[in-house]
Structures are given as C-alpha cells and as structure tokens.
Design an enzyme around this catalytic site. Structure first.
Site, PDB file in Angstrom:
ATOM      1  N   LYS A 208       0.827  -1.226   0.000  1.00  0.00           N
ATOM      2  CA  LYS A 208       0.000   0.000   0.000  1.00  0.00           C
ATOM      3  C   LYS A 208       0.855   1.268   0.000  1.00  0.00           C
ATOM      4  O   LYS A 208       0.666   2.154  -0.823  1.00  0.00           O
ATOM      5  CB  LYS A 208      -0.945   0.025   1.210  1.00  0.00           C
ATOM      6  CG  LYS A 208      -1.942  -1.120   1.246  1.00  0.00           C
ATOM      7  CD  LYS A 208      -2.931  -0.960   2.388  1.00  0.00           C
ATOM      8  CE  LYS A 208      -2.358  -1.088   3.783  1.00  0.00           C
ATOM      9  NZ  LYS A 208      -1.821  -2.435   4.115  1.00  0.00           N
TER      10      LYS A 208
ATOM     11  N   ARG B  12     -10.129   0.838   8.694  1.00  0.00           N
ATOM     12  CA  ARG B  12      -9.771  -0.546   8.998  1.00  0.00           C
ATOM     13  C   ARG B  12     -10.929  -1.295   9.638  1.00  0.00           C
ATOM     14  O   ARG B  12     -10.831  -2.503   9.857  1.00  0.00           O
ATOM     15  CB  ARG B  12      -8.572  -0.564   9.944  1.00  0.00           C
ATOM     16  CG  ARG B  12      -7.230  -0.644   9.229  1.00  0.00           C
ATOM     17  CD  ARG B  12      -6.155  -0.521  10.274  1.00  0.00           C
ATOM     18  NE  ARG B  12      -4.956  -1.239   9.998  1.00  0.00           N
ATOM     19  CZ  ARG B  12      -3.869  -0.696   9.444  1.00  0.00           C
ATOM     20  NH1 ARG B  12      -3.880   0.535   9.042  1.00  0.00           N
ATOM     21  NH2 ARG B  12      -2.776  -1.420   9.300  1.00  0.00           N
TER      22      ARG B  12
ATOM     23  N   ARG C 101      11.544  -5.827   5.091  1.00  0.00           N
ATOM     24  CA  ARG C 101      11.250  -4.415   4.802  1.00  0.00           C
ATOM     25  C   ARG C 101      12.117  -3.484   5.655  1.00  0.00           C
ATOM     26  O   ARG C 101      12.339  -3.740   6.832  1.00  0.00           O
ATOM     27  CB  ARG C 101       9.770  -4.150   5.110  1.00  0.00           C
ATOM     28  CG  ARG C 101       9.376  -2.691   5.018  1.00  0.00           C
ATOM     29  CD  ARG C 101       7.907  -2.509   4.851  1.00  0.00           C
ATOM     30  NE  ARG C 101       7.140  -2.811   6.055  1.00  0.00           N
ATOM     31  CZ  ARG C 101       5.805  -2.688   6.106  1.00  0.00           C
ATOM     32  NH1 ARG C 101       5.139  -2.323   5.038  1.00  0.00           N
ATOM     33  NH2 ARG C 101       5.161  -2.976   7.212  1.00  0.00           N
TER      34      ARG C 101
ATOM     35  N   ARG D  73      10.698  -1.604  11.097  1.00  0.00           N
ATOM     36  CA  ARG D  73       9.556  -1.253  11.948  1.00  0.00           C
ATOM     37  C   ARG D  73       9.477  -2.205  13.129  1.00  0.00           C
ATOM     38  O   ARG D  73       9.674  -3.409  12.974  1.00  0.00           O
ATOM     39  CB  ARG D  73       8.251  -1.349  11.133  1.00  0.00           C
ATOM     40  CG  ARG D  73       7.918  -0.074  10.417  1.00  0.00           C
ATOM     41  CD  ARG D  73       6.746  -0.231   9.490  1.00  0.00           C
ATOM     42  NE  ARG D  73       5.552  -0.801  10.082  1.00  0.00           N
ATOM     43  CZ  ARG D  73       4.356  -0.786   9.484  1.00  0.00           C
ATOM     44  NH1 ARG D  73       4.218  -0.229   8.302  1.00  0.00           N
ATOM     45  NH2 ARG D  73       3.304  -1.325  10.061  1.00  0.00           N
TER      46      ARG D  73
ATOM     47  N   ARG E 213      -1.080  -8.916  13.014  1.00  0.00           N
ATOM     48  CA  ARG E 213      -1.586  -7.890  12.092  1.00  0.00           C
ATOM     49  C   ARG E 213      -2.367  -8.514  10.939  1.00  0.00           C
ATOM     50  O   ARG E 213      -3.391  -7.980  10.506  1.00  0.00           O
ATOM     51  CB  ARG E 213      -0.420  -7.030  11.573  1.00  0.00           C
ATOM     52  CG  ARG E 213       0.077  -6.052  12.643  1.00  0.00           C
ATOM     53  CD  ARG E 213       1.472  -5.514  12.346  1.00  0.00           C
ATOM     54  NE  ARG E 213       1.563  -4.909  11.051  1.00  0.00           N
ATOM     55  CZ  ARG E 213       2.676  -4.917  10.296  1.00  0.00           C
ATOM     56  NH1 ARG E 213       3.766  -5.531  10.726  1.00  0.00           N
ATOM     57  NH2 ARG E 213       2.679  -4.328   9.146  1.00  0.00           N
TER      58      ARG E 213
HETATM   59  P1  AMP Z   1       0.223   0.409   8.959  1.00  0.00           P
HETATM   60  O1  AMP Z   1       1.416   1.285   8.797  1.00  0.00           O
HETATM   61  O2  AMP Z   1      -0.959   0.842   8.119  1.00  0.00           O
HETATM   62  O3  AMP Z   1       0.543  -1.047   8.812  1.00  0.00           O
HETATM   63  O4  AMP Z   1      -0.259   0.598  10.481  1.00  0.00           O
HETATM   64  C1  AMP Z   1       0.576   0.256  11.556  1.00  0.00           C
HETATM   65  C2  AMP Z   1      -0.233   0.164  12.834  1.00  0.00           C
HETATM   66  O5  AMP Z   1      -0.813   1.458  13.131  1.00  0.00           O
HETATM   67  C3  AMP Z   1      -1.396  -0.795  12.799  1.00  0.00           C
HETATM   68  O6  AMP Z   1      -1.011  -2.150  13.050  1.00  0.00           O
HETATM   69  C4  AMP Z   1      -2.284  -0.210  13.916  1.00  0.00           C
HETATM   70  O7  AMP Z   1      -1.754  -0.527  15.186  1.00  0.00           O
HETATM   71  C5  AMP Z   1      -2.109   1.294  13.705  1.00  0.00           C
HETATM   72  N1  AMP Z   1      -3.110   1.850  12.748  1.00  0.00           N
HETATM   73  C6  AMP Z   1      -2.866   2.390  11.536  1.00  0.00           C
HETATM   74  N2  AMP Z   1      -4.009   2.799  10.945  1.00  0.00           N
HETATM   75  C7  AMP Z   1      -5.015   2.482  11.804  1.00  0.00           C
HETATM   76  C8  AMP Z   1      -6.433   2.616  11.780  1.00  0.00           C
HETATM   77  N3  AMP Z   1      -7.079   3.141  10.714  1.00  0.00           N
HETATM   78  N4  AMP Z   1      -7.132   2.192  12.856  1.00  0.00           N
HETATM   79  C9  AMP Z   1      -6.515   1.665  13.934  1.00  0.00           C
HETATM   80  N5  AMP Z   1      -5.188   1.479  14.018  1.00  0.00           N
HETATM   81  C10 AMP Z   1      -4.427   1.876  12.974  1.00  0.00           C
END
Ligand code: AMP
Length: 218
Positions: A14, A89, A123, A156, A167
């Site tokens: 993404k 989400r 990554r 990360r 996740r």
């Molecule tokens: P990402 O970078 O999109 O993989 O997000 C990393 C982490 O941030 C996720 O595993 C959640 O803990 C948190 N996070 C990101 N976006 C959201 C969202 N829309 N709702 C809730 N938690 C989020």
C-alpha cells in the site's frame, strides 16, 4: 480531483504504491500508520498512548484514529484529492468516513500470503523521509542508507514474526469485511494482483493507473 482508498493486507505494498501514485495523480497520501509512527518517534503524549497498540499489532482506538484522520484531511489544499492508506480498517471507521468525504474508487491489492511474509520480514524504512525498501528485491544502493535522502534505514518495531501474524489476523477479521461493505455501496474497484516477489512496483502502479483510467479517474 480524485479520492481513493488503497486496501490490502499488511505488506501488500500500500505505502509503496501510494507514494508513487501520489505524483501521477496529484493527490495527497494520508497514511494513519505513518502518522502514528511519527508520533511515537517524537514521543508526544498521544504517541505514548498509541505505542502499546501499534507494537502489539492491535488497532488504535477509533476515537484517536478518527481525530488524526480529520486533522490530516483538513490540511489538504482545496481541490486536491487523496489516497487513504491504512484507513478505514473497521466498518465503524468507514461509517465515520462516509460523513466526511466521498470515495471515488477502491484500489484493492491482491497478494499471496507467502509474499507478504517475505516482504514484511525484509522491509526497511528511511528514518528521515519514510521511503520504503526491501532487502530482497527493492534494495538501497548503499547498505542501510536511503537512496533519496541519505537517511538511515530501520526496521519497523511491528515487523517481527509474532506481530506480523497478529496484524494479518486483525486484517482478515476486521478490515477484509470492508471490501464487501464498499462493493455493496457500489463504489468501483480497481484490482491489482502481485504474484511474484520481484515484480517491480512500477508494473503494479501502471496496472492501477490503467484501471483508474477505465473509470475516468486518471
Ligand atoms: P500500517 O502502517 O498501516 O501497517 O499501520 C501500523 C499500525 O498502526 C497498525 O497495526 C495499527 O496498530 C495502527 N493503525 C494504523 N491505521 C489504523 C487505523 N485506521 N485504525 C486503527 N489502528 C491503525
């Protein structure tokens, strides 16, 4: 002006594709995960609050996430569209979004599980500009240094096998039902499949742009 959501499992690409589509479509990218990581790095009070969720692979509570989204949307210049990466989400988050913005299309990334696991464990991200690399197939020219800005690369804290598993589980349970939700609402979909680890991001980006052109959105 076009408003898009990019959907896909963790590690489906993404962020990689959204950052490349940004210039081609003249849109802003709002990535809630990036915003949370920035807060955590800066150790703001909110950053300390969200850390516990992010590092366990759990969703940050909706009230915090929605506020972050609203603030980011408010910063977009008038007349410019956006790509949402990592939001919504949950159905609740999608319902909240309905009241704020109109979505023109969904970009859905379809990637097999084995690619996701390979990608996430290798990554690396630039500490300075957020550029995304992969030690297997999207390597930086110099070890652990960003090609674009010379910043240091890091892994990360939630890209560990145990948290990756969580996740993916959270994605399948809470986020995947959103595809059905948007389909039922009649929002058009652009699907992009990646079946090889070495497929260059540009190939997928072109496929997405082709799909958007068919919808008269690019
Ligand atoms: P990402 O970078 O999109 O993989 O997000 C990393 C982490 O941030 C996720 O595993 C959640 O803990 C948190 N996070 C990101 N976006 C959201 C969202 N829309 N709702 C809730 N938690 C989020």
């Amino acid at each position: 002006m076009v408003n898009l959501i990019i959907f896909g499992a963790p590690g489906s690409g993404k962020g990689t594709y959204a950052s490349r589509l940004k210039d081609r479509l003249n849109v802003e990218v709002i990535a809630t995960g990036d915003i949370f990581r920035e807060m955590m790095k800066e150790e703001t009070p909110l950053g300390r609050k969200v850390k516990g969720y992010v590092e366990k692979g759990l969703l940050v509570p909706d009230a915090i996430t929605l506020e972050v989204l609203k603030q980011s949307l408010a910063k977009i210049p008038r007349g410019k569209g956006f790509i949402l990466d990592g939001y919504p989400r949950t159905i609740e988050q999608a319902e909240a979004l309905n009241g704020i913005a109109k979505i023109d299309a969904i970009i859905h990334l379809i990637v097999p599980d084995w690619i996701i696991i390979e990608r996430l464990s290798s990554r690396r991200i630039c500490k300075n500009c957020g550029a995304i690399y992969n030690l297997l197939y999207l390597k930086p020219k110099n070890d652990m240094v960003c090609d674009k800005c010379g910043g240091q690369l890091y892994q990360r804290s939630d890209d560990t096998p145990e948290v990756i598993k969580k996740r993916i589980e959270v994605y399948e349970k809470q986020t995947q039902p959103l595809l059905q939700y948007y389909m039922a609402k009649g929002v058009p979909f652009v699907e992009a499949k990646c079946e090889k680890l070495e497929t260059p991001p540009e190939t997928i980006v072109e496929e997405i742009l082709k799909g958007l052109k068919r919808l008269n959105l690019a």
